[in-house]
Design a protein around this motif. Structure first.
Motif, PDB file in Angstrom:
ATOM      1  N   ARG A 100      -8.771  23.022  47.239  1.00 14.48           N
ATOM      2  CA  ARG A 100      -9.945  23.794  47.612  1.00 14.48           C
ATOM      3  C   ARG A 100      -9.623  25.288  47.566  1.00 14.48           C
ATOM      4  NH1 ARG A 100     -13.937  20.494  49.914  1.00 14.48           N
ATOM      5  NH2 ARG A 100     -13.613  18.418  48.994  1.00 14.48           N
TER       6      ARG A 100
ATOM      7  N   SER B 108      -4.619  17.400  39.716  1.00 16.12           N
ATOM      8  CA  SER B 108      -5.831  16.933  40.382  1.00 16.12           C
ATOM      9  C   SER B 108      -6.272  15.572  39.866  1.00 16.12           C
ATOM     10  CB  SER B 108      -6.959  17.954  40.190  1.00 16.12           C
ATOM     11  OG  SER B 108      -6.643  19.187  40.799  1.00 16.12           O
TER      12      SER B 108
ATOM     13  N   ASP C  62      -6.500  17.123  46.513  1.00 19.85           N
ATOM     14  CA  ASP C  62      -7.851  17.682  46.409  1.00 19.85           C
ATOM     15  C   ASP C  62      -7.753  19.161  46.761  1.00 19.85           C
ATOM     16  OD1 ASP C  62     -10.512  18.268  46.352  1.00 19.85           O
ATOM     17  OD2 ASP C  62     -11.068  17.026  48.075  1.00 19.85           O
TER      18      ASP C  62
END
Length: 251
Positions: A112, A104, A110
């Motif tokens: 999630r 990251s 990104d």
């Protein structure tokens, strides 16, 4: 080939993660891929990654621990596997959260959280939420000259893994498309994709930024061993020519 310290064979998620870590450690890294396409089967995948005790869940206030993860792995494994696999489970539970944080920080990825429980959430250490993640969409244009070299999936990666779960895409594809059509249009215009496309775009971009060299169309022919039987390099072939990497005579 003598200008490299590390040779990585293959260009999927594990290979690129290893290449990125070595490059960030100051080593000169070459990634070879036998086909003309980068990303391996990882680029074709849904890119759902199961990482316990991850930083994304922690930031969302979700309680988890490496100890719970190891207890879960031990509880759901087939009988008899622990004798040979327990050390691997322990290493995974310990290192996986740090791995995800490293990716990251050092790539455009990104991650999630996905609303998906552990397969056996009722088992000791199991969780209903917080361990399954997937990356948000990324544009293939990030890869510059390699944008056209990213392996395409047999299924379009217009949707993210998260959208597939939340919108029940496979049961209601038309309804799902109508709900997010502006996003789908934008992804088409920007040559973006989710799932494995996003995963490998982010990993390869991170590697390129760290100075990793990619060489498609190059296959490993033979692994080379040192006097102690450790793998010291490989004989590789590209465009009909063979050479050794890393070159032991190059120091």
């Amino acid at each position: 080939m003598g200008e490299y310290d590390v040779l990585v064979i293959g260009s999927g998620s594990a290979a690129c993660s290893a290449a990125l870590r070595a490059a960030k450690g100051g080593l000169r890294v070459l990634v070879i891929e036998k086909s003309e396409w980068l990303g391996g089967t990882s680029a074709m995948s849904g890119a759902g990654v199961w990482i316990p005790a991850n930083h994304v869940a922690a930031e969302a206030g979700i309680a988890d621990s490496r100890e719970d993860a190891l207890a879960y792995l031990r509880a759901v494994a087939p009988e008899g596997w622990e004798q040979k696999e327990d050390a691997l489970w322990g290493a995974f539970a310990k290192a996986a959260p740090d791995m995800l944080h490293f990716l990251s920080v050092n790539t455009p990825l990104d991650f999630r959280l996905i609303n998906e429980p552990d397969p056996f959430a009722e088992a000791p250490g199991g969780k209903l939420y917080g361990r399954m993640l997937s990356p948000r969409p990324l544009s293939r244009r990030l890869l510059g000259k390699f944008a056209r070299s990213l392996r395409r999936s047999t299924l379009p990666h217009s949707f993210t893994y998260q959208e597939i779960v939340d919108l029940d895409l496979y049961h209601h594809p038309i309804r799902a498309g109508f709900k997010v059509w502006p996003k789908l249009l934008w992804r088409w215009l920007t040559n973006s994709g989710g799932q494995g496309t996003a995963l490998m775009t982010g990993l390869i971009k991170g590697c390129l930024d760290a100075g990793v060299t990619f060489q498609p169309g190059t296959r490993a022919v033979t692994l080379l061993q040192d006097p102690d039987s450790r793998i010291a390099g490989a004989e590789v072939e590209s465009k009909g020519r063979r050479c050794v990497s890393p070159d032991p005579e190059a120091g």
